[in-house]
Scaffold this active site. Structure first.
Site, PDB file in Angstrom:
ATOM      1  N   GLU A 480       0.789  -1.244   0.000  1.00 35.32           N
ATOM      2  CA  GLU A 480       0.000   0.000   0.000  1.00 35.32           C
ATOM      3  C   GLU A 480       0.817   1.288   0.000  1.00 35.32           C
ATOM      4  O   GLU A 480       0.277   2.354   0.277  1.00 35.32           O
ATOM      5  CB  GLU A 480      -1.015  -0.001   1.166  1.00 35.32           C
ATOM      6  CG  GLU A 480      -2.041  -1.102   1.020  1.00 35.32           C
ATOM      7  CD  GLU A 480      -3.133  -1.121   2.091  1.00 35.32           C
ATOM      8  OE1 GLU A 480      -3.008  -0.388   3.081  1.00 35.32           O
ATOM      9  OE2 GLU A 480      -4.111  -1.874   1.928  1.00 35.32           O
ATOM     10  N   GLU A 576      -7.049  -7.720  -1.311  1.00 34.47           N
ATOM     11  CA  GLU A 576      -7.458  -7.421   0.068  1.00 34.47           C
ATOM     12  C   GLU A 576      -8.883  -6.904   0.070  1.00 34.47           C
ATOM     13  O   GLU A 576      -9.213  -6.037  -0.739  1.00 34.47           O
ATOM     14  CB  GLU A 576      -6.579  -6.317   0.684  1.00 34.47           C
ATOM     15  CG  GLU A 576      -5.341  -6.769   1.381  1.00 34.47           C
ATOM     16  CD  GLU A 576      -4.727  -5.652   2.248  1.00 34.47           C
ATOM     17  OE1 GLU A 576      -5.469  -4.800   2.756  1.00 34.47           O
ATOM     18  OE2 GLU A 576      -3.508  -5.653   2.389  1.00 34.47           O
TER      19      GLU A 576
END
Ligand SMILES: *[C@@H]1O[C@H](CO)[C@@H](O)[C@H](O)[C@H]1NC(C)=O
Ligand SMILES: *[C@@H]1O[C@H](CO)[C@@H](O)[C@H](O)[C@H]1NC(C)=O
Ligand SMILES: *[C@@H]1O[C@H](CO)[C@@H](O)[C@H](O)[C@H]1NC(C)=O
Ligand SMILES: *[C@@H]1O[C@H](CO)[C@@H](O)[C@H](O)[C@H]1NC(C)=O
Ligand SMILES: *[C@@H]1O[C@H](CO)[C@@H](O)[C@H](O)[C@H]1NC(C)=O
Ligand SMILES: *[C@@H]1O[C@H](CO)[C@@H](O)[C@H](O)[C@H]1NC(C)=O
Ligand SMILES: *[C@@H]1O[C@H](CO)[C@@H](O)[C@H](O)[C@H]1NC(C)=O
Ligand SMILES: *[C@@H]1O[C@H](CO)[C@@H](O)[C@H](O)[C@H]1NC(C)=O
Ligand SMILES: *[C@@H]1O[C@H](CO)[C@@H](O)[C@H](O)[C@H]1NC(C)=O
Length: 892
Positions: A480, A576
């Site tokens: 991320e 995710e």
């Protein structure tokens, strides 16, 4: 197996005939030949130490601190990480051992910043817990007793001090984490400074094995294997990394490689080595083999075939002449499979007329077949790395639980650790592919020369260590961090260009060439999520790293109706997504027994919830669908139970949406967040700390089933029915039966059958229905059943047209449970018969303190008689189990 025995016999024969052999002396406390002590700075604490181990474990064993995961102990024990700790080991060295030309200290893992002394002389220092450190120590060793000292710097102080020189955003983690700042400055498990699902335990210690190695010639330090398939031949390249001592500049010897194959065949190849040593004291030697595909069975991911693994033994015999030869050897198991991450023009498959045809595909092709990756995300199995490493039973339980729910891929997430050799070996054996992040997560990272050098050593070591595992599918640079910079998560916008430059320096200029140099056969993705090749073309920080037409995405949304599949955006690959729930009361009891803590708004509950606004988000989801009265005397118990229902149903909806989208969008992966937990707290996990399955994990067994009927209700109340087939054989001439039930009765009001079929490895929309326009939506629900030849089992599926809280006719069932012992079965298996007198939703069975597992749970019961199986390791009578079973269900 037989061929392995032959090889081992061979090994044994040469070793016992050996005059000089390299000698290893363990420095682990389990060897009982080292006395380790642990002291703090002012020596007010002086206790036995353990190696492998860590300071929290040793303090616990000495009774100085309690169970670190109980109550508020995460903050109450924080002083431990602020102090300075010294581990001192005393051990004897024999005069024989000092006759060897070389003596090395091998440290498999030191957590993290330590200064090392041997008999009072400095031998080196460490600053990266993920690196194996090797020091030449011959000149410092003496015959008799030796003293080895590790002086650890406080990790939080080190990070703080480094941050003053090289500040890199963010300033700190949110206050609700009760965490520590600047984890990005120290090469240590990032989650050890706290996370939104975990406590801070900034540990220090020697978390992996330590040993001395004595030898004259050279040792095999690492090996890599590269397989490639061409027509009917597998090509295997074995690269061996030999290492010598400080003063040796030349090695001479023989390298041999044995590979055992099907039908007790063994291939042996060898090569003379007579070469100069590079400055680093290493030399690389390559050996190639061509192997007929007839003696090899391919390795397959779980659910698609078997996991054939083959023994590879490598010997290096150093000798000047045959009478003073010395042998070093290594044994690994390898698998043969091809694996490709396909990123090609989506229009080639999906055409130019649809939105789906835009951009690039993103899917894994294994042994030539495109495979939809079902799975989850793995966080460290313990907050203390030494326990995560040693507790193989815990790792095994989690990986088997992944296997048993049809998972084929786990993403080892970037805030944790490169897991133990055991972990990856089990993944090889269970067919679980690993998406391996490098350990950078949710942060900007420094890019000063010292930091980059430190990272280089880490990447090189871990790629060399793990590369031979067939389970490893792909490497990814970070978690991320691309999207964090693009999305200004840490107020970096005013310095965007600076951070972008540093990002590229670290993940592209530093890490990428190392990975691709050692492991050219695997794809290195720079970040997750990213747009894959498109992010690379766009200069590594894409305009929208969440672009649904490219790469992988992470998606979280707690505000929309998460049981409604229409809210989910399309994606190529969902790496995710998830929702929180609370751990069961049983698991919470291992952390607190205070009755006053068992409230959603207790200090304890607040302390454990690290996700800002977390309980509120759970409650919003719950209240949309489930009826829960704040004045209910069992409010908290129900809150816990309903949070698990809500999580399971939301994940079911989202996961099935992605699986359905294999057809109209070419989504090719669904890895939900997260498989496991690190403590007893609200989190996104499907398995609680301690191993208890939440309802989600039971549901995963169904929503990941290889053959699944999956209905989707559209916004206009039509139902599109998909048939998903994850097998290599087609489904033909099958029927899907749709039954409409009144909530008040087991007898369907209407039943209709539809023909169904699906190609191998596909999802296909079968038909659309609109069964209830004549009826009241709140009085009915639909059940979907597949009948297909050759399909042994496929779970039923359901559509609940209105939120359950608004249904009419669902009444409190009478539930009767009786238990029978399954005599015909091996082990301790029981049939649990369940009799109900009304439709029962989410019947949740618990077996009190009996250690075991139901094969299904959270049952949606639409007939009077149902049975499940309970498997236990305990020797019990059926009556004992029957008396122990308690249950809950949803009620309006
Ligand atoms: C020694 O250090 C411990 C832990 O940091 C502290 O609690 C204690 O007060 C110190 N003792 C002395 C005598 O300074
Ligand atoms: C347990 O309750 C006591 C008394 O209310 C309180 O002081 C303490 O903090 C609680 N402990 C935990 C672990 O919640
Ligand atoms: C080392 O050897 C001496 C003499 O045999 C013995 O007294 C001592 O306990 C040994 N030390 C360790 C750590 O085993
Ligand atoms: C393996 O086969 C390839 C192509 O057929 C050939 O070029 C190569 O020399 C062979 N290698 C070995 C070690 O036999
Ligand atoms: C062969 O090895 C023996 C034993 O180490 C040694 O004494 C001898 O000098 C060596 N001979 C040669 C020719 O290197
Ligand atoms: C779709 O459009 C792109 C861009 O115009 C083109 O390159 C591609 O060849 C087209 N694909 C097909 C299958 O026609
Ligand atoms: C709570 O009570 C149970 C049962 O007596 C016990 O096993 C558990 O250890 C207790 N938990 C704590 C945190 O003390
Ligand atoms: C469902 O059953 C109830 C009670 O028998 C009845 O009043 C209602 O009309 C039924 N609804 C439908 C749609 O059949
Ligand atoms: C599906 O239905 C058809 C027509 O009713 C029937 O002939 C066939 O046997 C059914 N197939 C299965 C697998 O139940």
């Amino acid at each position: 197996m037989k061929s392995l025995i032959v090889l081992v016999l061979f090994l044994y024969t040469i070793l016992i005939n050996e005059i000089y052999c390299l000698y290893e002396q363990s420095l682990d406390s389990t060897s009982k030949k080292v006395i380790w002590t642990l002291e703090n700075k002012n020596k007010s604490i002086s206790i036995p130490g353990s190696v492998p181990g860590g300071v929290y474990t040793d303090l616990r064993n000495a009774g100085i601190i309690g169970d670190i995961l109980s109550g508020y102990n995460d903050v109450l024990t924080r002083w431990v990480s602020y102090d300075t700790w010294t581990y001192t080991g005393k051990f004897n060295v024999s005069s024989d051992n000092l006759k060897y030309a070389t003596a090395k200290l091998i440290l498999e893992g030191v957590d993290t910043v330590a200064f090392i002394e041997l008999n009072g002389s400095p031998v080196g220092s460490t600053k990266n817990m993920f690196v194996r450190y090797i020091f030449d120590v011959k000149e410092h060793l003496k015959v008799g007793e030796n003293e080895l000292k590790f002086i650890f710097e406080s990790p939080t102080e080190y990070a703080k001090a480094r941050s003053r020189r090289y500040f890199t955003a963010p300033e700190c983690v949110p206050d609700v984490y009760n965490g520590e700042c600047h984890a990005n400055q120290i090469r240590k498990m990032q989650a050890s400074f706290s996370w939104d699902w975990g406590p801070a335990f900034p540990s220090v210690g020697i978390w992996r094995s330590a040993r001395l190695e004595f030898f004259n010639g050279a040792v095999i330090r690492s090996i890599t294997t590269h397989t490639e398939k061409k027509d009917s031949t597998w090509f295997l390249k074995v690269k061996v990394y030999l290492e010598t001592g400080e003063h040796i500049r030349h090695i001479k010897g023989y390298l041999s490689v044995y590979l055992s194959l099907e039908g007790h065949q063994t291939i042996k190849i060898g090569k003379y080595v007579d070469t100069k040593i590079k400055d680093e004291g290493t030399v690389e030697v390559e050996l190639d083999m061509n192997i007929s595909k007839n003696v090899i069975r391919e390795w397959w991911p779980n659910g698609y075939g078997s996991q054939s693994l083959y023994n590879l033994l490598i010997f290096f015999t150093t000798y000047e002449n045959w009478s003073d030869r010395e042998i070093s050897y290594k044994h690994v198991k390898i698998g043969f499979r091809t694996l490709e991450l396909v990123e090609q023009e989506a229009s080639l498959i999906l055409g130019n007329d649809t939105a789906a045809g835009k951009g690039l595909s993103f899917y894994f092709k294994v042994n030539g077949y495109p495979i939809f990756m079902k799975g989850s995300n793995w966080i460290p199995s313990n907050v203390l790395p030494e326990i995560g490493e040693k507790d193989t039973k815990r790792i095994d339980n989690l990986l088997v639980a992944a296997r048993d729910t049809h998972m084929a891929m786990l993403r080892v997430w970037g805030g944790g650790v490169y897991e133990s050799d055991y972990f990856y070996r089990r993944c090889d054996e269970l067919g679980i592919l690993v998406w391996q992040d490098f350990l950078f997560a949710c942060s900007m990272y420094p890019a000063d020369p010292e930091f980059l050098e430190n990272v280089k050593a880490e990447i090189e070591y871990n790629v060399l260590r793990l590369q031979h595992h067939p389970s490893i599918a792909v490497w990814a640079g970070n978690n991320e961090n691309e999207v964090a910079l693009r999305g200004n998560w840490y107020s970096t916008q005013s310095q965007f260009e600076k951070y972008k430059k540093e990002y590229i320096k670290l993940y592209v200029d530093t890490i990428k060439p190392i990975v691709e140099g050692i492991d050219p056969g695997r794809r290195y993705l720079v970040s997750s999520p990213s747009n894959g090749r498109k992010s690379e073309q766009d200069g590594y920080i894409a305009k929208n790293p969440y672009d649904p037409n490219y790469g992988d995405t992470h998606y979280y949304n707690y505000l929309a109706d998460n049981w409604d599949q229409n809210i989910y955006p399309q994606t190529r690959f969902a790496s995710e997504y998830g929702f929180q729930s609370l751990p069961s009361i049983k698991t919470m009891r291992t952390s607190t027994n205070n009755t006053s803590d068992y409230k959603v708004d207790s200090d304890y509950s607040k302390h454990r919830q690290h996700s800002p606004n977390g309980y509120n988000n759970i409650e919003i989801q719950m209240r949309r669908h489930l009826k829960l009265d704040i004045d209910d005397p069992k409010y908290f118990e129900k809150f816990v139970f309903y949070s698990q229902i809500s999580q399971a149903m939301s994940m079911k909806a989202e996961t099935e949406f992605y699986r359905q989208s294999q057809v109209d969008w070419y989504t090719m992966g669904a890895l939900y967040w997260q498989l496991n937990d690190i403590w007893q707290a609200p989190s996104w996990s499907g398995i609680e700390y301690g191993g208890k399955w939440k309802m989600l994990h039971y549901f995963a067994k169904s929503f990941f089933a290889p053959v699944l009927v999956s209905p989707r209700m559209t916004l206009t109340s039509e139902v599109n029915v998909y048939l998903i087939n994850d097998r290599f054989v087609p489904i033909i001439d099958a029927n899907i039966t749709v039954e409409m039930f009144n909530w008040t009765s087991f007898v369907p009001i209407k039943t209709q059958s539809y023909p169904a079929s699906a190609d191998p490895l596909s999802s296909k929309k079968q038909f659309t229905i609109d069964l209830w326009d004549a009826h009241k939506k709140d009085e009915i629900f639909l059940r979907f059943t597949l009948n297909a030849e050759g399909v042994v089992s496929s779970p039923n599926n359901y559509i609940f047209p209105v939120p359950l809280r608004n249904t009419k006719g669902l009444r409190k069932p009478k539930v009767q449970i009786s238990v029978l012992k399954e005599d015909s079965k091996m082990g301790k298996e029981f049939t649990v018969n369940i009799k109900v007198d009304a439709i029962t939703l989410f019947l949740w069975l618990e077996a009190d303190s009996i250690d075991g597992k139901f094969d299904d749970n959270g049952l949606i019961i639409t007939k009077p008689h149902t049975s499940v199986t309970f498997i236990t390791s305990e020797n019990i009578e059926p009556e004992t189990l029957q008396n122990a079973i308690s249950y809950q269900y949803y009620e309006n």
